[in-house]
Structures are given as structure tokens and as C-alpha cells.
Design a protein around this motif. Structure first.
Motif, PDB file in Angstrom:
ATOM      1  N   GLU A  65       0.824  -1.214   0.000  1.00  0.00           N
ATOM      2  CA  GLU A  65       0.000   0.000   0.000  1.00  0.00           C
ATOM      3  C   GLU A  65       0.853   1.256   0.000  1.00  0.00           C
ATOM      4  N   ARG A  66       2.148   1.116  -0.295  1.00  0.00           N
ATOM      5  CA  ARG A  66       3.062   2.254  -0.263  1.00  0.00           C
ATOM      6  C   ARG A  66       3.836   2.359  -1.580  1.00  0.00           C
ATOM      7  N   PRO A  67       3.181   2.704  -2.680  1.00  0.00           N
ATOM      8  CA  PRO A  67       3.904   2.830  -3.944  1.00  0.00           C
ATOM      9  C   PRO A  67       4.935   3.949  -3.942  1.00  0.00           C
ATOM     10  N   ASP A  68       4.846   4.856  -2.929  1.00  0.00           N
ATOM     11  CA  ASP A  68       5.836   5.930  -2.847  1.00  0.00           C
ATOM     12  C   ASP A  68       7.212   5.388  -2.473  1.00  0.00           C
ATOM     13  N   VAL A  69       7.263   4.219  -1.837  1.00  0.00           N
ATOM     14  CA  VAL A  69       8.544   3.595  -1.498  1.00  0.00           C
ATOM     15  C   VAL A  69       8.993   2.757  -2.686  1.00  0.00           C
ATOM     16  N   ARG A  70      10.057   3.184  -3.323  1.00  0.00           N
ATOM     17  CA  ARG A  70      10.522   2.513  -4.534  1.00  0.00           C
ATOM     18  C   ARG A  70      11.814   1.737  -4.331  1.00  0.00           C
ATOM     19  N   ILE A  71      12.551   2.091  -3.282  1.00  0.00           N
ATOM     20  CA  ILE A  71      13.811   1.413  -2.986  1.00  0.00           C
ATOM     21  C   ILE A  71      13.858   1.141  -1.489  1.00  0.00           C
ATOM     22  N   LEU A  72      14.305  -0.040  -1.122  1.00  0.00           N
ATOM     23  CA  LEU A  72      14.474  -0.401   0.285  1.00  0.00           C
ATOM     24  C   LEU A  72      15.912  -0.854   0.500  1.00  0.00           C
ATOM     25  N   THR A  73      16.601  -0.217   1.431  1.00  0.00           N
ATOM     26  CA  THR A  73      17.946  -0.666   1.785  1.00  0.00           C
ATOM     27  C   THR A  73      17.884  -1.401   3.118  1.00  0.00           C
ATOM     28  N   LEU A  74      18.637  -2.490   3.212  1.00  0.00           N
ATOM     29  CA  LEU A  74      18.650  -3.305   4.425  1.00  0.00           C
ATOM     30  C   LEU A  74      20.071  -3.340   4.963  1.00  0.00           C
ATOM     31  N   SER A  75      20.264  -2.863   6.184  1.00  0.00           N
ATOM     32  CA  SER A  75      21.593  -2.831   6.805  1.00  0.00           C
ATOM     33  C   SER A  75      21.426  -3.151   8.282  1.00  0.00           C
ATOM     34  N   SER A  76      22.496  -2.984   9.045  1.00  0.00           N
ATOM     35  CA  SER A  76      22.445  -3.251  10.477  1.00  0.00           C
ATOM     36  C   SER A  76      23.190  -2.166  11.232  1.00  0.00           C
ATOM     37  N   LEU A  77      22.683  -1.838  12.411  1.00  0.00           N
ATOM     38  CA  LEU A  77      23.350  -0.883  13.292  1.00  0.00           C
ATOM     39  C   LEU A  77      24.311  -1.582  14.243  1.00  0.00           C
ATOM     40  N   GLY A  78      24.388  -2.898  14.166  1.00  0.00           N
ATOM     41  CA  GLY A  78      25.263  -3.657  15.040  1.00  0.00           C
ATOM     42  C   GLY A  78      26.686  -3.748  14.517  1.00  0.00           C
ATOM     43  N   THR A  79      27.522  -4.428  15.277  1.00  0.00           N
ATOM     44  CA  THR A  79      28.913  -4.634  14.883  1.00  0.00           C
ATOM     45  C   THR A  79      28.996  -5.463  13.610  1.00  0.00           C
ATOM     46  N   ASP A  80      28.074  -6.396  13.460  1.00  0.00           N
ATOM     47  CA  ASP A  80      27.996  -7.265  12.291  1.00  0.00           C
ATOM     48  C   ASP A  80      26.644  -7.085  11.619  1.00  0.00           C
ATOM     49  N   PHE A  81      26.570  -7.475  10.349  1.00  0.00           N
ATOM     50  CA  PHE A  81      25.266  -7.417   9.693  1.00  0.00           C
ATOM     51  C   PHE A  81      24.313  -8.383  10.367  1.00  0.00           C
ATOM     52  N   CYS A  82      24.718  -9.639  10.495  1.00  0.00           N
ATOM     53  CA  CYS A  82      23.854 -10.622  11.145  1.00  0.00           C
ATOM     54  C   CYS A  82      24.634 -11.906  11.401  1.00  0.00           C
ATOM     55  N   LEU A  83      24.462 -12.459  12.595  1.00  0.00           N
ATOM     56  CA  LEU A  83      25.137 -13.702  12.974  1.00  0.00           C
ATOM     57  C   LEU A  83      24.245 -14.922  12.797  1.00  0.00           C
ATOM     58  N   THR A 221      21.105   3.910  -5.818  1.00  0.00           N
ATOM     59  CA  THR A 221      19.810   4.521  -5.556  1.00  0.00           C
ATOM     60  C   THR A 221      19.556   5.740  -6.432  1.00  0.00           C
ATOM     61  N   ARG A 222      20.601   6.551  -6.713  1.00  0.00           N
ATOM     62  CA  ARG A 222      20.396   7.768  -7.510  1.00  0.00           C
ATOM     63  C   ARG A 222      19.796   7.473  -8.884  1.00  0.00           C
ATOM     64  N   PRO A 223      20.364   6.560  -9.678  1.00  0.00           N
ATOM     65  CA  PRO A 223      19.739   6.294 -10.978  1.00  0.00           C
ATOM     66  C   PRO A 223      18.422   5.536 -10.857  1.00  0.00           C
ATOM     67  N   LEU A 224      18.292   4.677  -9.828  1.00  0.00           N
ATOM     68  CA  LEU A 224      17.066   3.889  -9.700  1.00  0.00           C
ATOM     69  C   LEU A 224      15.836   4.769  -9.483  1.00  0.00           C
ATOM     70  N   VAL A 225      15.984   5.853  -8.713  1.00  0.00           N
ATOM     71  CA  VAL A 225      14.820   6.710  -8.448  1.00  0.00           C
ATOM     72  C   VAL A 225      14.393   7.467  -9.695  1.00  0.00           C
ATOM     73  N   ARG A 226      15.266   7.511 -10.710  1.00  0.00           N
ATOM     74  CA  ARG A 226      14.899   8.192 -11.957  1.00  0.00           C
ATOM     75  C   ARG A 226      14.249   7.241 -12.959  1.00  0.00           C
ATOM     76  N   ARG A 227      14.269   5.959 -12.682  1.00  0.00           N
ATOM     77  CA  ARG A 227      13.696   4.987 -13.603  1.00  0.00           C
ATOM     78  C   ARG A 227      12.170   4.970 -13.492  1.00  0.00           C
ATOM     79  N   SER A 228      11.530   4.506 -14.554  1.00  0.00           N
ATOM     80  CA  SER A 228      10.079   4.345 -14.525  1.00  0.00           C
ATOM     81  C   SER A 228       9.699   3.315 -13.467  1.00  0.00           C
TER      82      SER A 228
END
Length: 269
Positions: A65-83, A221-228
Motif C-alpha cells: 500500500e506504499r507505492p511511494d517507497v521505490r527502494i528499500l535498503t537493508l543494513s544493520s546498526l550492530g557490529t555485524d550485519f547478522c550472525l 539509488t540515484r539512478p534507480l529513483v529516476r527509472r520508470s
């Protein structure tokens, strides 16, 4: 300008929006059409427990229900991405319910999450650093694009601890992304491999020094937001269709049963 959506906004919002966009186990911020999702906001263990799985799945479900969100980045605030998965949670679930029903429900959450990540309309980008282990690598593999710090280290440890690599239906995805031969070797040997190896295999699309990793993400992300938007969604679904064609005999729905049975046996042994 960055707008945090992990806390209530000043402007009034509908109860549905407030209830479904205030995750506790992850941190989210929206910057225009880009939604940044970060694991481990409280600096705890870098594992994927049921709370994280639930919040990520809810967020991805709401994106329909959120077509305004076109790109999602997934990262971690921890020391590692994921154990990896929270094995203590698995053991506690099995101890509380020896029938395995609770454990299967947790494992099924992982499958639903990975399917939601693969099927979302948004282009998904994994930003990896530190250690990327087991279920953490599985989760990242379902993202469309993956960039890792050149100091990242990867491992698939399941066989080494007496468990099948049955998390989220990831075996088929990993084989599709990196090839049967190398995935077979790394799953059976459980050896650690570096970012350069992950890049050569196709598990990473780009590598960079940690302090340059955000620039790599921005370069996507910069070029992706300009794509259709429609062209991006159609291309994503076409690519997903071809990838799934490689998994015609996909048995990932059995993952939760395989994991539960293996843990039963491991506990008795």
C-alpha cells in the motif's frame, strides 16, 4: 531530508498507519522514495529472532500500500550485519513445546519473510558489513542488489552445528544466485569466505572499504529513483520468474519441518 518513521510523526496519522509503521525490533527511516531499514537498533545480539522476523514481514506486507517507497535498503546498526538465526530461541521454543509446533511457526516466519522480500515491488539493496552468517546471508540473498565491505566475512555454519541449511527457503535462492557447485562446497565445509570470494561467486555485486560503502549504495539509488516505476516492477517480476524457474522442484515449504526434526534429534542426542 530524512524523515524517521520508527516513531510517531507530529502530524496526525490514521491508527492503521501508526500501528503498522512503528516497528520495535528494527529501525526505519524514509528519505523520499528510499526506505532505509536497519537491523539491531538497540545494539543487542546480531541475530534474527522472531520479533525481527515479524517486524520485517509486517513492514514488507505494508509496502503493498506504499507505492511511494521505490527502494528499500537493508543494513544493520550492530557490529555485524547478522550472525544468523537465534538458536537459543529455537531451543527455548522446543523446550516449551516438545511437539515442535511453536518452533515450526518461528521457522515458517522466516519463509514468509524471504518470500515477501523477493516479491516486494521495491528494489531491495543489502548493505553488508562485519560477519554475515547463516540466516543473515540467506536473508541478504533475497535482496535484488548486495554490496559488502571488503572486510566482511561470510559463513554457512548449519551442517557444522548438526542442522540442515533450512532457513527461509534460502538454499534454492543461494544456488540460483551463486551456482550449485560453490554453494555445495561452502555448505558442506562450513568454511569462512571473504568479500572478494563472495563477489566472484555473485553473492555480492560490489565491494568497497567500509567507509566507502554508503557511496556504493548511493550510486545505485540515484539512478534507480529516476527509472520508470512500472518498468522497475515489471523487470523485478520477470527476473524473479526466471529465478524461480531454476527452483522448479522447490521444497522450501518443508524447511520448518526439517529444522524442527533435526533439533528434536539434536536435543535427544
Amino acid at each position: 531530508m530524512t524523515e524517521s518513521i520508527s516513531a510517531p510523526a507530529c502530524a496526525p496519522a490514521s491508527p492503521l498507519v501508526l500501528a503498522r509503521t512503528a516497528p520495535k525490533a528494527i529501525h526505519t527511516e524514509q528519505d523520499g522514495p528510499v526506505l532505509h531499514v536497519r537491523l539491531n537498533p538497540w545494539g543487542q545480539e546480531d541475530t534474527l529472532d522472531a520479533a525481527v522476523l515479524g517486524d520485517l514481514t509486517t513492514l514488507l506486507d505494508d509496502l503493498h500500500e506504499r507505492p511511494d517507497v521505490r527502494i528499500l535498503t537493508l543494513s544493520s546498526l550492530g557490529t555485524d550485519f547478522c550472525l544468523g538465526a537465534d538458536r537459543n530461541e529455537y531451543q527455548e521454543a522446543l523446550a516449551a513445546d516438545p511437539s515442535g509446533v511453536v518452533l515450526r511457526r518461528i521457522a515458517d516466519k522466516a519463509h514468509r519473510l524471504c518470500q515477501a522480500l523477493e516479491n516486494t515491488h521495491a528494489v531491495t539493496i543489502a548493505r553488508l558489513h562485519g560477519r554475515v552468517i547463516g540466516a543473515g546471508l540467506a536473508l541478504a540473498s533475497f535482496c535484488d542488489l548486495r554490496a559488502g565491505a571488503d572486510t566482511s566475512r561470510f559463513r554457512m555454519p548449519e551442517v557444522g552445528v548438526g542442522l540442515p541449511p533450512a532457513w527461509g527457503g534460502a538454499m534454492g535462492r543461494l544456488v540460483s544466485e551463486a551456482g550449485t557447485s560453490r554453494i555445495r562446497e561452502l555448505m558442506l565445509t562450513c568454511e569462512v569466505f571473504d568479500a572478494d570470494t563472495a563477489h566472484r561467486m555473485g553473492l555480492l555485486h560490489r565491494t568497497a572499504p567500509l567507509d566507502q560503502l554508503d557511496k556504493v549504495i548511493d550510486s545505485w539509488t540515484r539512478p534507480l529513483v529516476r527509472r520508470s516505476p512500472e518498468a522497475l516492477v515489471l523487470t523485478k517480476r520477470m527476473l524473479a520468474g526466471y529465478a524461480r524457474a531454476d527452483r522448479t522442484a522447490d521444497v522450501s515449504l518443508l524447511d520448518s519441518h526439517l529444522l524442527t526434526a533435526a533439533l528434536h534429534q539434536h536435543t535427544r542426542g
